[in-house]
Structures are given as C-alpha cells and as structure tokens.
Write an enzyme that holds these catalytic residues in place. Structure first.
Site, short mmCIF file in Angstrom:
data_model
loop_
_atom_site.label_atom_id
_atom_site.label_comp_id
_atom_site.label_asym_id
_atom_site.label_seq_id
_atom_site.Cartn_x
_atom_site.Cartn_y
_atom_site.Cartn_z
N ASP A 1 0.79 -1.24 0.00
CA ASP A 1 0.00 0.00 0.00
C ASP A 1 0.82 1.30 0.00
O ASP A 1 0.27 2.37 0.20
CB ASP A 1 -0.97 0.05 1.20
CG ASP A 1 -2.31 -0.57 0.85
OD1 ASP A 1 -2.53 -0.90 -0.34
OD2 ASP A 1 -3.14 -0.73 1.76
N LYS B 1 3.11 1.48 -5.04
CA LYS B 1 3.94 1.00 -6.16
C LYS B 1 3.15 0.92 -7.46
O LYS B 1 3.62 1.35 -8.51
CB LYS B 1 4.49 -0.41 -5.83
CG LYS B 1 5.39 -0.42 -4.62
CD LYS B 1 5.80 -1.83 -4.23
CE LYS B 1 4.66 -2.65 -3.65
NZ LYS B 1 4.07 -2.12 -2.41
N THR B 2 1.93 0.36 -7.37
CA THR B 2 1.14 0.19 -8.60
C THR B 2 0.64 1.54 -9.11
O THR B 2 0.68 1.81 -10.31
CB THR B 2 -0.01 -0.81 -8.35
OG1 THR B 2 0.56 -2.03 -7.85
CG2 THR B 2 -0.78 -1.10 -9.62
N HIS C 1 2.79 -7.11 -0.19
CA HIS C 1 2.23 -7.87 0.94
C HIS C 1 3.16 -9.01 1.36
O HIS C 1 3.71 -9.71 0.52
CB HIS C 1 0.86 -8.42 0.53
CG HIS C 1 0.05 -8.88 1.69
ND1 HIS C 1 0.27 -10.08 2.31
CD2 HIS C 1 -0.96 -8.28 2.35
CE1 HIS C 1 -0.58 -10.21 3.31
NE2 HIS C 1 -1.35 -9.11 3.36
N1 LIG Z 1 -2.30 10.51 -1.04
C1 LIG Z 1 -1.76 9.61 -1.84
N2 LIG Z 1 -2.25 8.34 -1.87
C2 LIG Z 1 -1.67 7.44 -2.71
C3 LIG Z 1 -0.56 7.80 -3.53
N3 LIG Z 1 -0.19 6.70 -4.23
C4 LIG Z 1 -1.02 5.71 -3.88
N4 LIG Z 1 -1.92 6.15 -2.97
C5 LIG Z 1 -3.00 5.34 -2.38
O1 LIG Z 1 -2.44 4.29 -1.61
C6 LIG Z 1 -3.19 3.08 -1.76
C7 LIG Z 1 -2.30 1.94 -2.20
O2 LIG Z 1 -1.81 2.17 -3.51
P1 LIG Z 1 -1.21 1.00 -4.43
O3 LIG Z 1 -0.62 1.66 -5.61
O4 LIG Z 1 -2.21 -0.08 -4.64
O5 LIG Z 1 -0.08 0.42 -3.48
P2 LIG Z 1 0.93 -0.80 -3.75
O6 LIG Z 1 2.21 -0.40 -3.13
O7 LIG Z 1 0.94 -1.13 -5.19
O8 LIG Z 1 0.27 -1.98 -2.93
P3 LIG Z 1 0.64 -3.59 -3.08
O9 LIG Z 1 0.92 -3.85 -4.50
O10 LIG Z 1 -0.57 -4.30 -2.62
O11 LIG Z 1 1.82 -3.81 -2.21
C8 LIG Z 1 -4.32 3.41 -2.74
O12 LIG Z 1 -5.47 3.72 -2.00
C9 LIG Z 1 -3.78 4.62 -3.48
O13 LIG Z 1 -4.81 5.45 -3.98
C10 LIG Z 1 -0.07 9.15 -3.44
O14 LIG Z 1 0.89 9.54 -4.12
N5 LIG Z 1 -0.71 9.98 -2.59
MG LIG Z 2 0.63 -2.97 -6.09
#
Ligand SMILES: Nc1nc2c(ncn2[C@@H]2O[C@H](COP(=O)(O)OP(=O)(O)OP(=O)(O)O)[C@@H](O)[C@H]2O)c(=O)[nH]1
Ligand SMILES: [Mg+2]
Length: 389
Positions: free
Chosen positions: A22, A25-26, A85
C-alpha cells in the site's frame, strides 16, 4: 493483422517497483506510464490493468508481478511492479532476480515498514546493485516528517551496502500525477531522470550460451506453450534448439515476442515470451530453466555463505543447526534443501556462516549466485553460492 516487430533503438534495462504493501507501487507505475504516454513515448497502463487478476482487484493489492514497458529519451525499460504484501514476498524475489535497478517506494506518511526493509535485503541478495527511492504520497505528507523518513531510508540503504548518502531520493505523488497535477507530473519526470542517470547499463553476456529462468507459463490456443522471463545470458532466435532443465524436455523455439511484439532475436536482459514446439502446458513451470542444449549441468549440492536474519529483521528467534530444512529461492525456483553446518555448529540469528546445502532437486548453480532462504512464509536468511558440488 500482422503485429509490428520490436525494433531495438535504445539500450534496454529491467527495473521495478518494490516496497511495503500500500505504499503506492502500482499507482506510481501507472503514473509513470501516463506521464511518458503524454510525452509520446509509451502507452498509458491504468492501475486496474496492472493489478489485473480478479483476486488482486478484489483485495486491492498486488499478488503477482506485473510487467509494463516504456521508454525515456535515452532508454527502453521493462518495468516489473512487485507485490508488497508479506504473503507474496516469494513473487517479489522472482521479480527482483531479473532487475538491473529498482525503485524503492516508501510512503512519506508511514516511513520504513517491515517489507520496506525485507525488500532492500532481498534486492541486495539477488544482485540488484542500484536503488532509486521514490518517497511517495508526498502530496499528503508533512515536510518535516518527510525529511525524517528520507533520513531513515538513507540509513536503511547504507546498512545494506547501498551507499544511502548518494542514492537519489525523489519526492513524488503517484496519485496526483495520475490526476495530471503539473507539480507532480514533473516529479515523475525527475524520478525517471534519476533512474536514467543513476542506474548504469549493466554488462550483458550476449555471447554466452543462452539461459532463461522461467517466470511464467501460459498456453496460446492453437499455438502451444509459451514461457516467459528475462534472458539471463546469451541470445536466442526463432528455430534455435533449447532444453528445459527441470522438465527434461528438448524442443525448438518457434516464436519470440517482447511485450506482444515479435522479435527475430532476443538477447541477455530482454524480457521475452518463447513459444516452444510440442511441449505440454503442464510439463513446464516457474523455476525451470530454458538453456542452450548441454550448456549447463544442474546440481544439488553447493557451499554458501549465508546471513541469518536477526529477529529484528523479521528472521528467526532461535538458532539453526544441521538438519534444518527450509526453502531456497534461487532465480525463479523455490526448492527445499537440507542444511549442513558441520558437527555441533549452530547459526544464531544475526550470524554470517558457511554451510553446505543438499537441494531436493537439481538446479543450475554457479559461484556468485544469490538466493534467499524462507521458512513458514518469512525470509530467514540470504546467501551466495561459493562452490558447487
Ligand atoms: N495521497 C496519496 N495516496 C496514494 C498515492 N499513491 C497511492 N496512494 C493510495 O495508496 C493506496 C495503495 O496504492 P497501491 O498503488 O495499490 O499500493 P501498492 O504499493 O501497489 O500496494 P501492493 O501492491 O498491494 O503492495 C491506494 O489507495 C492509493 O490510492 C499518493 O501519491 N498519494
Ligand atoms: Mg501494487
């Protein structure tokens, strides 16, 4: 409609996003493709096309590694978006094994979390020599707190031998950049510039015998079995004979693609799909190796230098001794192995030790190859092969 062939005009590198669940990254991956698409050098891949397995969409987390491609002014990149995760660290190891450099994504709001540290350690172990930091969610973070997070990340990198003082740290907001906010689309540009300049073009062993660790296997109806992965060394052309180690299969490559574009020749570093003649889908799986016939002799026994993670790093709380039988993550393979430390010797959490290992099956091994050791879903050690046999 005939597909447009891949034309090699720029040096190709493999990079990827890693970091705690979270931290964004994505979202950042989607934002990078969007900013570059607007510059005219790539196709925008929205968030839900990167996190695309139904289970991933439902849970809102990345389970498998996902690949996208894009170009900057100077380079062509294959980008793997890795899961954060804890349950999917083994997929992260597979992704990291093929990287020339990594973007460590750290949320400016949360700072270092368990998988931030675990991914840095694993990246070091599987041979990722260059890390660029994206301090994400900088739109929502307080400036002073973000300064502290930056210091903390630099220290973490230094403690793993990455020279944290010189690592580029760029404050970004994947979310705001996706929304088109100019301040944050510029920040994505700065991050890409940092990757372009800080991650050097690695040496590619294009003249060595072909070797590709299988990352995924799929079936194309009417055409046959396809394996995907990054070419570790050598080159391959349509019509070349190969063997699949692990599956004991000899076959011919009848098709070659990168990101859906046919290619005549793939070389070390390329992220490719190989169509294999007459190979049943279930004969091949992740962890097998496609190689030039007779070029590698797999083995089971090796000696290694291993660092046993301390409890504070998420490792064991108790020592290990001869007879210990964890899983070894080597390239894309995941193999059980018996550890021999010598009579009476133990390895305590935090120790670096030498050991011999007898794997449950034959794997192509060579001195210098890095691997991770896991047990019950967590990483407990990281090592390097010192001798084979
Ligand atoms: N305020 C803010 N929220 C963000 C930003 N980037 C991502 N988020 C929020 O953070 C949450 C997780 O984002 P993801 O891109 O799914 O995170 P991840 O690191 O890919 O998660 P995993 O692949 O499951 O490890 C989402 O609700 C996004 O909208 C940002 O730059 N600013
Ligand atoms: Mg991701």
């Amino acid at each position: 409609m005939p597909k447009t062939a891949y034309v090699r005009t720029k040096p190709h590198l493999n990079i990827g996003t890693m970091g705690h669940v979270d931290h964004g990254k994505t979202t950042l991956t989607a934002a990078i493709t969007k900013v570059l698409a607007e510059r005219g050098s790539g196709t925008y891949v929205p968030f839900d096309r990167i996190d695309r397995a139904p289970e991933e969409a439902a849970r809102g987390i990345t389970i498998n590694i996902a690949h996208v491609e894009y170009e900057t002014d100077t380079r062509h990149y294959a980008h793997v978006d890795m899961p954060g995760h804890a349950d999917y660290v083994k997929n992260m190891v597979t992704g990291a094994a093929q990287l020339d450099g990594a973007i460590l994504v750290v949320s400016a709001l949360d700072g270092i979390m368990p998988q931030t540290a675990e991914h840095v350690l694993l990246a070091r172990q599987v041979g990722v020599d260059h890390i660029v930091v994206a301090l994400n969610k900088a739109d929502a973070g307080d400036e002073e707190l973000t300064d502290l997070v930056e210091l903390e990340v630099r220290e973490l990198l230094t403690s793993h031998g990455y020279g944290g003082d010189s690592v580029p740290v760029v404050r970004v907001s994947g979310l705001r950049a996706l929304e088109g906010d100019p301040r944050w689309t510029e920040a994505i540009g700065a991050l890409l510039d940092a990757v372009d300049t800080y991650v050097p073009m690695p040496e590619r062993y294009v003249d060595a015998p072909f070797l590709l660790p299988v990352e995924n296997v799929l079936t194309i109806t009417g055409r046959g079995t396809v394996v995907t992965g990054a070419v570790e060394r050598g080159t391959i052309r349509v019509g070349d004979r190969v063997e699949v180690l692990g599956a004991a299969v000899d076959t011919v490559v009848t098709g070659l693609e990168t990101f859906g574009k046919p290619m005549e020749e793939a070389q070390a570093g390329d992220s490719v799909a190989l169509l294999l003649r007459g190979v049943p889908r279930d004969a091949v799986r992740r962890g097998h190796i496609v190689a030039a016939p007779g070029s590698v002799v797999p083995s089971r026994r090796f000696s290694a230098q291993v660092y046993v993670l301390s409890a504070g790093e998420g490792g064991r709380t108790t020592p290990v001794a001869t007879g210990y039988r964890p899983q070894f993550y080597i390239r894309t393979a995941d193999v059980v192995g018996d550890v021999d430390l010598g009579a009476g010797a133990v390895a305590r959490p935090g120790d670096t030790v030498t050991m011999t290992v007898e794997l449950g099956r034959d794997v192509p091994l060579e001195p210098g190859l890095g691997f991770a050791i896991r047990e019950g879903g967590r990483t407990v050690g990281a090592g390097t092969v010192t001798a084979v046999g």
